[in-house]
Design a protein around this motif. Structure first.
Motif, PDB file in Angstrom:
ATOM      1  N   MET A  43       0.960  -1.285   0.070  1.00 32.84           N
ATOM      2  CA  MET A  43       0.034  -0.019   0.006  1.00 32.84           C
ATOM      3  C   MET A  43       0.768   1.366   0.045  1.00 32.84           C
ATOM      4  SD  MET A  43      -2.780   1.296   3.012  1.00 32.84           S
ATOM      5  CE  MET A  43      -4.156   0.350   2.581  1.00 32.84           C
ATOM      6  N   GLY A  44       0.581   2.271  -0.848  1.00 35.25           N
ATOM      7  CA  GLY A  44       1.253   3.470  -0.786  1.00 35.25           C
ATOM      8  C   GLY A  44       1.693   3.953   0.463  1.00 35.25           C
ATOM      9  N   GLY A  45       3.120   4.183   0.809  1.00 33.66           N
ATOM     10  CA  GLY A  45       3.301   4.857   2.008  1.00 33.66           C
ATOM     11  C   GLY A  45       3.558   3.864   3.070  1.00 33.66           C
ATOM     12  N   SER A  47       5.368   0.277   4.616  1.00 33.90           N
ATOM     13  CA  SER A  47       6.831  -0.495   4.368  1.00 33.90           C
ATOM     14  C   SER A  47       6.664  -1.896   4.665  1.00 33.90           C
ATOM     15  CB  SER A  47       7.934   0.202   5.257  1.00 33.90           C
ATOM     16  OG  SER A  47       7.447   0.417   6.346  1.00 33.90           O
ATOM     17  N   TRP A  50       1.316  -5.936   0.887  1.00 32.76           N
ATOM     18  CA  TRP A  50      -0.006  -5.714   0.993  1.00 32.76           C
ATOM     19  C   TRP A  50      -0.568  -7.314   0.505  1.00 32.76           C
ATOM     20  CZ3 TRP A  50      -3.450  -1.167  -1.345  1.00 32.76           C
ATOM     21  CH2 TRP A  50      -4.642  -1.322  -1.081  1.00 32.76           C
ATOM     22  N   ARG A  70      -2.683  -1.719   7.439  1.00 29.11           N
ATOM     23  CA  ARG A  70      -2.245  -1.244   8.505  1.00 29.11           C
ATOM     24  C   ARG A  70      -2.897  -1.714   9.878  1.00 29.11           C
ATOM     25  NH1 ARG A  70      -4.582   4.069   5.321  1.00 29.11           N
ATOM     26  NH2 ARG A  70      -6.185   2.447   5.077  1.00 29.11           N
ATOM     27  N   PRO A 231      -0.514   5.109  -8.689  1.00 32.81           N
ATOM     28  CA  PRO A 231      -1.142   6.123  -7.602  1.00 32.81           C
ATOM     29  C   PRO A 231      -2.648   6.016  -8.347  1.00 32.81           C
ATOM     30  CG  PRO A 231       0.949   7.127  -8.104  1.00 32.81           C
ATOM     31  CD  PRO A 231       0.879   5.892  -8.710  1.00 32.81           C
ATOM     32  N   GLU A 234      -4.507   2.934  -7.290  1.00 30.91           N
ATOM     33  CA  GLU A 234      -4.874   3.068  -5.909  1.00 30.91           C
ATOM     34  C   GLU A 234      -6.067   3.860  -5.669  1.00 30.91           C
ATOM     35  OE1 GLU A 234      -1.453   4.070  -3.504  1.00 30.91           O
ATOM     36  OE2 GLU A 234      -1.134   1.756  -3.346  1.00 30.91           O
ATOM     37  N   ARG A 235      -6.173   5.237  -6.376  1.00 28.49           N
ATOM     38  CA  ARG A 235      -7.002   6.010  -6.293  1.00 28.49           C
ATOM     39  C   ARG A 235      -8.405   5.566  -6.649  1.00 28.49           C
ATOM     40  NH1 ARG A 235      -3.825  10.366  -7.202  1.00 28.49           N
ATOM     41  NH2 ARG A 235      -4.017  10.043  -9.491  1.00 28.49           N
ATOM     42  N   LEU A 238      -8.406   0.909  -5.474  1.00 28.56           N
ATOM     43  CA  LEU A 238      -8.299   0.386  -4.051  1.00 28.56           C
ATOM     44  C   LEU A 238      -8.832   1.176  -2.985  1.00 28.56           C
ATOM     45  CD1 LEU A 238      -4.703  -1.102  -5.277  1.00 28.56           C
ATOM     46  CD2 LEU A 238      -6.773  -2.359  -4.415  1.00 28.56           C
ATOM     47  N   GLU A 239      -8.518   2.589  -3.205  1.00 29.37           N
ATOM     48  CA  GLU A 239      -8.991   3.276  -2.075  1.00 29.37           C
ATOM     49  C   GLU A 239     -10.568   3.366  -1.798  1.00 29.37           C
ATOM     50  OE1 GLU A 239      -8.863   7.584  -2.544  1.00 29.37           O
ATOM     51  OE2 GLU A 239      -8.287   7.851  -0.559  1.00 29.37           O
ATOM     52  N   VAL A 242     -11.158   0.165   0.154  1.00 24.97           N
ATOM     53  CA  VAL A 242     -10.512  -0.071   1.440  1.00 24.97           C
ATOM     54  C   VAL A 242     -11.395   0.869   2.367  1.00 24.97           C
ATOM     55  CG1 VAL A 242      -8.656   0.654   3.120  1.00 24.97           C
ATOM     56  CG2 VAL A 242      -8.040  -0.483   0.737  1.00 24.97           C
TER      57      VAL A 242
ATOM     58  N   GLY B  45       0.531  12.689  -9.583  1.00 24.67           N
ATOM     59  CA  GLY B  45      -0.379  12.855  -8.145  1.00 24.67           C
ATOM     60  C   GLY B  45       0.527  11.389  -7.359  1.00 24.67           C
ATOM     61  N   GLN B  46      -0.010  11.396  -6.079  1.00 20.82           N
ATOM     62  CA  GLN B  46       0.675  10.520  -5.030  1.00 20.82           C
ATOM     63  C   GLN B  46      -0.428   9.460  -4.698  1.00 20.82           C
ATOM     64  OE1 GLN B  46       2.610  13.264  -2.106  1.00 20.82           O
ATOM     65  NE2 GLN B  46       3.687  11.641  -1.506  1.00 20.82           N
ATOM     66  N   SER B  47       0.041   8.578  -4.026  1.00 18.81           N
ATOM     67  CA  SER B  47      -0.801   7.425  -3.584  1.00 18.81           C
ATOM     68  C   SER B  47      -1.833   8.141  -2.617  1.00 18.81           C
ATOM     69  CB  SER B  47      -0.066   6.300  -2.974  1.00 18.81           C
ATOM     70  OG  SER B  47      -0.900   5.680  -2.258  1.00 18.81           O
ATOM     71  N   PRO B  48      -3.084   7.836  -2.352  1.00 24.77           N
ATOM     72  CA  PRO B  48      -3.761   8.484  -1.540  1.00 24.77           C
ATOM     73  C   PRO B  48      -3.328   8.031  -0.211  1.00 24.77           C
ATOM     74  CG  PRO B  48      -4.993   7.012  -2.816  1.00 24.77           C
ATOM     75  CD  PRO B  48      -3.869   7.210  -3.591  1.00 24.77           C
ATOM     76  N   PHE B  49      -2.949   6.623  -0.115  1.00 23.13           N
ATOM     77  CA  PHE B  49      -2.702   6.257   1.263  1.00 23.13           C
ATOM     78  C   PHE B  49      -1.238   6.574   1.623  1.00 23.13           C
ATOM     79  CE2 PHE B  49      -4.664   2.512  -1.427  1.00 23.13           C
ATOM     80  CZ  PHE B  49      -5.863   2.433  -0.447  1.00 23.13           C
ATOM     81  N   ALA B  50      -0.433   7.008   0.723  1.00 27.41           N
ATOM     82  CA  ALA B  50       0.773   7.717   1.163  1.00 27.41           C
ATOM     83  C   ALA B  50       0.803   8.974   1.795  1.00 27.41           C
ATOM     84  CB  ALA B  50       1.926   7.517  -0.180  1.00 27.41           C
ATOM     85  N   ARG B  53      -0.530   8.647   5.147  1.00 28.22           N
ATOM     86  CA  ARG B  53       0.327   8.026   6.023  1.00 28.22           C
ATOM     87  C   ARG B  53       1.143   9.361   6.288  1.00 28.22           C
ATOM     88  NH1 ARG B  53       3.253   4.980   8.824  1.00 28.22           N
ATOM     89  NH2 ARG B  53       5.493   4.290   8.393  1.00 28.22           N
ATOM     90  N   VAL B 173       8.567  10.718   5.627  1.00 32.64           N
ATOM     91  CA  VAL B 173       7.749   9.442   5.949  1.00 32.64           C
ATOM     92  C   VAL B 173       8.584   7.889   5.794  1.00 32.64           C
ATOM     93  CG1 VAL B 173       6.201   9.177   4.206  1.00 32.64           C
ATOM     94  CG2 VAL B 173       5.643   8.585   6.588  1.00 32.64           C
ATOM     95  N   PRO B 175      11.330   4.902   5.469  1.00 34.55           N
ATOM     96  CA  PRO B 175      11.856   4.245   6.606  1.00 34.55           C
ATOM     97  C   PRO B 175      13.190   4.401   6.677  1.00 34.55           C
ATOM     98  CG  PRO B 175      11.002   2.750   5.016  1.00 34.55           C
ATOM     99  CD  PRO B 175      10.560   4.171   4.476  1.00 34.55           C
ATOM    100  N   SER B 227       8.065  -0.075   9.561  1.00 34.23           N
ATOM    101  CA  SER B 227       6.945  -0.936  10.158  1.00 34.23           C
ATOM    102  C   SER B 227       6.323  -0.350  11.325  1.00 34.23           C
ATOM    103  CB  SER B 227       7.165  -2.287  10.256  1.00 34.23           C
ATOM    104  OG  SER B 227       7.543  -2.774   8.970  1.00 34.23           O
TER     105      SER B 227
END
Ligand code: SF4
Lengths: 528, 350
Positions: A43-45, A47, A50, A70, A231, A234-235, A238-239, A242, B45-50, B53, B173, B175, B227
């Motif tokens: 999942m984006g962001g 570590s 998924w 998460r 992304p 995901e947008r 997946l979003e 979820v 665009g960026q991942s909405p989840f990222a 977070r 953000v 790691p 994590s």
């Protein structure tokens, strides 16, 4: 990037596709039973994964996903489901009957033979990183049912070891498919573009023109192969799923249905990555080049590493009489080596692995030998004289070979360097003198090893003047792998050079940062 | 939307030899808009989840007077064990008290002024963590939107007459994996922190506070523990070179910015004339383009069509020099070299 690599890229562009690198491949082809293909998405962001696709290359993979990565409990359950395949692959001792485990622990060789050709294949470097993240997350897992926690910890450690092993030079256990393709072929594209597995595979499709391959490569480049998904996907896909999953918190059947939808949305992403990896593997298997014939020492080192750096401690850790504290010392911590000496030991182990791989493989691949010559690590020339040095009071002095080479060739070797003969590597000489006159460089070698037919049955004796004079020979620097190996053990001593750094308690303070000095003269003055 | 100054400076630094890129960065003509105007598909665009977070992580480290961050800073010896006090200069959309960057900056400068006047015990007990203070970059008239917020500053008071030391921190953000941490991410984070060091020094000069404060040459990075949603601090990051690089970059960009574009203005939209200026400007494709520029595929294709060797890598560009790919292939196939440069190449490839 050497001159050779750049020129080869130009040739590849000329050919309109990828061209082979070298005469051999520096790994063995293993059977499907010894291989495991593994791919992740995250999942984006986040570590940790998924979804995981895992399986032998001769069967469809298994897909494991987690509706909400998460959520720590859900994630642990998902990882647990996927753990067995990986633990089986590394022969985790907990999966073996007690008597077999104890036998393998006592004898070493049978375990090493069993894991000798095991290979783990992943699509690219971000998937290797995921192994490291799983190490961080699960090696110290501490909540839950003890049996489950132990299995999660074992999985974390297995991932950690495989990740560390992937960083050891020359290793042939963990395969980053993208890196292996780049090792095997030269691609007609700038290096930055060559980190995409799909892009590389497009250049390997037979029977196409350059333009067709280029167009295909560009198209494939648009589909992500790293652990991160697009992304936009995901947008758009997946979003919302979820969000629905989390909203259905109080309705278990509805939540399970959304979880299935999430699974279905992740599977195509996982499948693509897994299949590309398997495809890369089969292309490399089908390559007509042989594996390097000098791989044995490299593979032996790999199986020794597996036993000593991973398996032995895993097996010992299963001893029920050990306390938690005693067990802690058997586990490699993902965050620290605990002691500088341990870090130093690993440094020398890696150096040894690099020297061993370079020193061995160069004798099995003419291209590597040429590259080594290009880099100035040896010389090629014609033997002009073979004689015994006359030493007063001695019946026979050492054998000297006088070799004439071109002075234009680069050479970084100096007098006293030991070199070995390409094609008969046990024949070793030490450089006595190096003299350059005009366009000719004359090297005088004192032959030290592999002089007789007993040592080298297929090669004329070193002193045989008629057999050698006038022939062209190539000598390369003799790998000093043994010397570094000695240091692996020496670094543990508390009284040797450098012990103040590795064994001092408390550790020495780091030196304070120095201000930038734009003026070099001022800098030198300030140091005086 | 005006893009932030730091990103534009980084865009400029990514390929300063490409005139189109320089115009786009300095005059704030987003490449994304240029690419769209040429009919290219642009994945942005960026991942909405990222994104979520990132926001959650930042909130979590500043929550409860930044207790989590303080603990990590003390462990890494960025702050002394008895460090206390937290002042929040963030904007409301980031959980802070200020409605906009101007208000945040005014409050920050006012607070610095008050810090400068403290003496004795009060000086030694100044708050040690400042979240999201806003700075103004020099040259606002040329680079509109010259305000930007630093992630975090730590305050290290010393008895008078010594200046109060300010130390820049950058929150990310991704790691922290020790020696395995992504090197490209680290270098761009350090570059960003260095830019803030330079901008803070300039801001202190402009606000006539420079004699009361010293900005440390070193800073710290706040990353995540893999994590976990906990901060992992890397202290003693030497930012001297990065700050000097930022100073040089500012200077260059300001000089380039003096060349105005048609219809250059401080409005939010990107008129066609300005986009066209980027389209028409000469391009210089390089390896780095792929990582940052929306025109990379287009420029590489053009470079290949023109036979520019850099289209297959900067190193090949250096290897062939002024010789085109087409000509290099002819030479490879035995064509007779026409001049010294070609003769040299033939000697190198034969
Ligand atoms: S991709 Fe094109 S426009 Fe963008 S920086 Fe590179 S050469 Fe310039």
């Amino acid at each position: 990037m050497s001159r050779h690599d750049v020129f080869e890229r130009l040739r590849a562009w000329d050919e309109g596709g990828a061209i082979p690198n070298g005469h051999t491949l520096p790994w063995l082809r293993a059977t499907a039973a010894d291989r495991l293909v593994l791919a992740f998405v995250r999942m984006g962001g986040e570590s940790s994964p998924w979804g995981i696709a895992i399986g032998r290359p001769d069967a469809p993979p298994e897909f494991f996903t987690c509706a909400e990565p998460r959520n720590a409990d859900l994630h642990a359950a998902f990882v647990l489901a996927a753990a067995d395949a990986l633990l089986r692959h590394v022969e985790h001792p907990s999966l073996l009957p007690d008597d077999e485990r104890l036998m393998l622990l006592a004898m070493e060789a049978p375990l090493r033979a069993r894991v000798r050709l095991r290979q783990l294949w992943v699509p690219g470097p971000s998937h290797l990183d995921m192994l490291h993240f799983l190490d961080f997350r699960y090696t110290h897992a501490n909540t839950g049912e003890p049996k489950v926690v132990r299995r999660l910890q074992a999985f974390g450690r297995a991932c950690g070891w495989l990740f560390r092993e992937s960083t050891r030079p020359g290793q042939v256990r963990v395969f980053d498919a993208t890196a292996r393709l780049r090792r095997a072929y030269t691609f007609p594209a700038e290096p930055a573009r060559q980190s995409h597995l799909g892009y590389l595979l497009a250049w390997l499709v037979p029977g196409r023109t350059r333009d067709e391959r280029l167009a295909d490569a560009r198209e494939r480049e648009g589909l992500p192969v790293s652990v991160t998904m697009s992304p936009a996907y995901e947008r758009a896909v997946l979003e919302p799923l979820v969000t629905r999953y989390n909203a259905a918190r109080d309705d278990a059947p509805a939540q399970a249905a959304v979880a299935r939808e999430i699974h279905d949305a992740l599977v195509p992403e996982l499948r693509r990555r897994w299949e590309l990896t398997a495809q890369a593997m089969s292309i490399l298997d089908a390559d007509t080049r042989e594996s390097n014939p000098h791989l044995d020492a490299v593979i032996d080192l790999g199986s020794a590493e597996c036993f000593h750096e991973y398996w032995k401690n895993e097996a010992k850790g299963l001893d029920p009489s050990l306390s938690d504290e005693q067990r802690r010392y058997l586990v490699h911590d993902p965050e620290t080596d605990y002691a500088p000496a341990r870090a130093a030991r690993r440094y020398f182990a890696h150096l040894h692995a690099a020297e061993l791989a370079a020193g061995e493989l160069v004798h099995g691949d003419a291209t590597l030998a040429e590259q080594s010559l290009d880099a100035g690590n040896g010389f090629r020339g014609t033997i002009r004289a073979v004689e015994r040095e006359a030493i007063a009071g001695k019946k026979s002095g050492p054998i000297l070979w006088t070799i004439e080479c071109s002075a234009d060739d680069s050479l970084r070797l100096r007098e006293e360097t030991s070199v070995c003969l390409v094609g008969a590597r046990k024949r070793i000489g030490r450089i006595r003198s190096l003299v350059t006159v005009g366009a000719v460089r004359t090297v005088v070698l004192q032959m030290t090893d592999g002089l007789t037919r007993r040592a080298l049955p297929d090669v004329p004796e070193a002193a045989d003047v008629a057999a050698h004079v006038g022939t062209t020979v190539t000598f390369l620097e003799q790998a000093a792998a043994g010397f570094t190996q000695m240091k692996i053990f020496r670094v543990g001593h508390t009284d040797g050079p450098g012990a103040w750094l590795t064994h001092a308690a408390p550790l020495p303070e780091p030196s304070p940062p120095v201000r930038i000095q734009a003026n070099l003269l001022e800098l030198v003055k300030s140091l005086q | 939307m005006r893009r932030d100054v730091r990103r534009r400076l980084e865009q400029y630094a990514s390929n300063p030899r490409c005139e189109a890129n320089v115009i786009s960065a300095v005059h704030d003509v987003p490449m994304e808009a240029v690419a769209r105007s040429l009919g290219f598909e642009v994945a942005v665009g960026q991942s909405p989840f990222a994104l979520l977070r990132g926001q959650q992580f930042e909130r979590s480290i500043f929550r409860d007077d930044a207790v989590r961050l303080r603990r990590a800073l003390i462990t890494q010896k960025v702050l002394p064990a008895n460090a206390a006090g937290f002042v929040d200069f963030r904007m409301a959309r980031n959980d802070g008290p200020y409605p906009n960057l101007d208000a945040s900056r005014a409050a920050f400068l006012q607070r610095l002024g008050a810090f400068a006047k403290t003496v004795g015990e009060a000086r030694l007990q100044l708050p040690t963590i400042l979240a999201g203070p806003t700075l103004m970059v020099p040259g606002k008239a040329i680079l509109p939107d010259g305000l930007f917020a630093i992630d975090v500053l730590t305050v290290h008071p010393q008895p008078r007459p010594a200046p109060i030391v300010l130390r820049v921190g950058e929150v990310k953000v991704y790691p922290d994996r020790g020696g395995f941490t992504d090197a490209a991410e680290l270098s761009s984070t350090r570059a960003q922190a260095g830019l803030y060091v330079h901008a803070l020094r300039v801001e202190l000069q402009q606000s006539k506070l420079a004699q009361h404060f010293a900005v440390a040459d070193d800073g710290f990075l706040v990353l995540t523990r893999p994590s976990f949603n906990l901060p992992s601090v890397r202290g003693a990051e030497d930012l001297q070179h990065q700050a000097e690089r930022a100073a040089v970059m500012f200077d260059r960009v300001l000089r380039i910015a003096e060349r105005t574009l048609p219809a250059d203005s401080a409005t939010d939209d990107v008129p066609t004339t300005r986009r066209q200026a980027v389209v028409d400007a000469p391009k210089q494709y390089a390896d780095g383009c792929l990582a940052f520029c929306e025109l990379a595929a287009h420029c590489q294709q053009e470079a290949l069509a023109r036979g520019l060797p850099a289209a297959l890598g900067d190193d090949l560009g250096r290897f062939l020099g002024p010789i085109t790919l087409h000509r290099a292939l002819e030479l490879l196939h035995g064509a007779a070299p026409q001049h010294d440069v070609e003769r040299d190449l033939v000697a190198r490839i034969s």
